[in-house]
Design a protein around this motif. Structure first.
Motif, PDB file in Angstrom:
ATOM      1  N   VAL A  95       0.840  -1.191   0.000  1.00 25.87           N
ATOM      2  CA  VAL A  95       0.000   0.000   0.000  1.00 25.87           C
ATOM      3  C   VAL A  95       0.878   1.244   0.000  1.00 25.87           C
ATOM      4  CG1 VAL A  95      -1.778   1.281   1.265  1.00 25.87           C
ATOM      5  CG2 VAL A  95      -1.813  -1.224   1.245  1.00 25.87           C
ATOM      6  N   ALA A  96       0.570   2.187  -0.886  1.00 28.49           N
ATOM      7  CA  ALA A  96       1.343   3.423  -0.964  1.00 28.49           C
ATOM      8  C   ALA A  96       1.153   4.239   0.311  1.00 28.49           C
ATOM      9  CB  ALA A  96       0.908   4.235  -2.178  1.00 28.49           C
ATOM     10  N   LYS A  97       2.261   4.785   0.823  1.00 24.45           N
ATOM     11  CA  LYS A  97       2.228   5.603   2.031  1.00 24.45           C
ATOM     12  C   LYS A  97       2.939   6.928   1.778  1.00 24.45           C
ATOM     13  CE  LYS A  97       0.369   2.341   4.633  1.00 24.45           C
ATOM     14  NZ  LYS A  97      -0.976   2.473   5.279  1.00 24.45           N
ATOM     15  N   GLU A  98       2.325   7.994   2.302  1.00 26.97           N
ATOM     16  CA  GLU A  98       2.921   9.322   2.234  1.00 26.97           C
ATOM     17  C   GLU A  98       2.531  10.083   3.488  1.00 26.97           C
ATOM     18  OE1 GLU A  98      -0.644  11.377  -0.417  1.00 26.97           O
ATOM     19  OE2 GLU A  98       1.301  10.956  -1.356  1.00 26.97           O
ATOM     20  N   ALA A  99       2.952  11.344   3.586  1.00 26.70           N
ATOM     21  CA  ALA A  99       2.676  12.138   4.776  1.00 26.70           C
ATOM     22  C   ALA A  99       1.184  12.123   5.106  1.00 26.70           C
ATOM     23  CB  ALA A  99       3.170  13.566   4.579  1.00 26.70           C
ATOM     24  N   GLY A 100       0.873  11.831   6.371  1.00 24.85           N
ATOM     25  CA  GLY A 100      -0.508  11.801   6.821  1.00 24.85           C
ATOM     26  C   GLY A 100      -1.111  10.419   6.902  1.00 24.85           C
ATOM     27  N   ASP A 101      -0.465   9.425   6.268  1.00 26.74           N
ATOM     28  CA  ASP A 101      -0.997   8.059   6.267  1.00 26.74           C
ATOM     29  C   ASP A 101      -0.563   7.306   7.519  1.00 26.74           C
ATOM     30  OD1 ASP A 101      -2.255   8.397   3.836  1.00 26.74           O
ATOM     31  OD2 ASP A 101      -0.549   7.603   2.676  1.00 26.74           O
ATOM     32  N   GLU A 102      -1.390   6.343   7.931  1.00 22.80           N
ATOM     33  CA  GLU A 102      -1.063   5.496   9.077  1.00 22.80           C
ATOM     34  C   GLU A 102      -0.212   4.313   8.639  1.00 22.80           C
ATOM     35  OE1 GLU A 102      -4.307   5.592  12.565  1.00 22.80           O
ATOM     36  OE2 GLU A 102      -5.030   4.650  10.733  1.00 22.80           O
ATOM     37  N   VAL A 103       0.680   3.885   9.520  1.00 20.44           N
ATOM     38  CA  VAL A 103       1.435   2.649   9.323  1.00 20.44           C
ATOM     39  C   VAL A 103       1.300   1.810  10.585  1.00 20.44           C
ATOM     40  CG1 VAL A 103       3.084   3.569   7.655  1.00 20.44           C
ATOM     41  CG2 VAL A 103       3.562   3.779  10.093  1.00 20.44           C
ATOM     42  N   PHE A 104       1.495   0.497  10.446  1.00 17.88           N
ATOM     43  CA  PHE A 104       1.243  -0.418  11.545  1.00 17.88           C
ATOM     44  C   PHE A 104       2.496  -1.219  11.891  1.00 17.88           C
ATOM     45  CE2 PHE A 104      -2.626   0.002   8.956  1.00 17.88           C
ATOM     46  CZ  PHE A 104      -3.431   0.667   9.871  1.00 17.88           C
ATOM     47  N   ALA A 105       2.699  -1.424  13.187  1.00 22.94           N
ATOM     48  CA  ALA A 105       3.846  -2.189  13.654  1.00 22.94           C
ATOM     49  C   ALA A 105       3.838  -3.590  13.058  1.00 22.94           C
ATOM     50  CB  ALA A 105       3.821  -2.279  15.179  1.00 22.94           C
ATOM     51  N   GLY A 106       5.029  -4.060  12.636  1.00 24.27           N
ATOM     52  CA  GLY A 106       5.167  -5.402  12.088  1.00 24.27           C
ATOM     53  C   GLY A 106       5.057  -5.468  10.588  1.00 24.27           C
TER      54      GLY A 106
END
Length: 237
Positions: A95-106
């Motif tokens: 999934v594309a991620k940029e400023a403001g997006d959530e990320v998850f541990a692991g």
């Protein structure tokens, strides 16, 4: 003859149940092994420091390099990348991620570097030393309890595992979110959480906002304790 047949049936079903349980525990351990054990924390002046993920707190900024696993739930401050989060969400493609997006541990970072701010409420679960082991509470699926917490609190709180918090047999900590701290919330230490109903109460409380934002269910008073000042300082500061 009928009695002997029943014995065989019960023995076979017991063996199959034990096999299924062992396979489930192996799968859960495999999932836990995906969690990052260290992270690169950035100081206010940009200096990098390698720390254990168990030492991260709400408000920390971490650097996630290409190919590294995300060490904590948080929100991207800077950078663009693609993150494989199939282990958490089941999505087949990164999934594309940029400023403001959530990320998850692991989850696994792709080709770009990300700066992430740890901003979720945290639940720290001890799973080492004399906490969370079958020798102490033989009938509790400790690994399964951990995964249940992560699943039910996904997107709401970071559930992290630590080996020992030096508060033997009683070390589970709910730490407030940034908003909870502003409202006066402080970490809440809970011990002997072996009852599924207590785990459900913790989940409900955390989903409602946790320390500082929501009052805990009264039954959790039975599990609350105050560790030594040294132990509190090591985790909370």
């Amino acid at each position: 003859m009928d009695g002997a047949l029943l014995i065989v049936i019960f023995a076979t079903s017991g063996a199959l149940e034990a096999l299924a349980t062992a396979r489930t525990q192996d799968a859960v351990r495999g999932l836990l092994d995906l969690a990052a054990t260290t992270a690169t924390r950035l100081s206010g002046d940009g200096r990098e420091e390698t720390v254990a993920t168990a030492d991260l707190v709400v408000g920390d900024t971490v650097l996630i390099r290409p190919g590294e696993r995300v060490g904590a739930d948080g929100r991207v401050l800077h950078g663009v990348s693609d993150v494989d989060q199939a282990t958490i969400t089941g999505e087949p493609l990164p999934v594309a991620k940029e400023a403001g997006d959530e990320v998850f541990a692991g989850t696994l970072n792709g080709s770009g570097a990300l700066r992430v701010k740890v901003e979720h409420l945290m639940v720290t679960v001890c799973r080492g030393c004399c906490c969370g082991i079958l020798a102490k509470v033989p009938r509790l699926d400790h690994a399964g309890q951990f995964v249940d917490l992560r699943t039910s609190l996904s997107g709401v709180a970071m559930v992290r595992r630590t080996d020992c918090l030096d508060a033997c047999e009683r070390a589970n900590v709910v730490q407030p979110s940034a908003e909870g701290r502003k409202a006066g919330g402080r970490p809440v230490w809970l011990g002997q959480v072996n009852d599924p109903a207590a785990v459900a109460d913790i989940t409900t409380w955390v989903n409602s906002g946790g320390p500082g934002l929501a009052d805990p269910p009264g039954v959790l008073d039975l599990y609350t304790f105050t560790p030594s000042r040294r132990v509190r300082r090591e985790l909370e500061d």
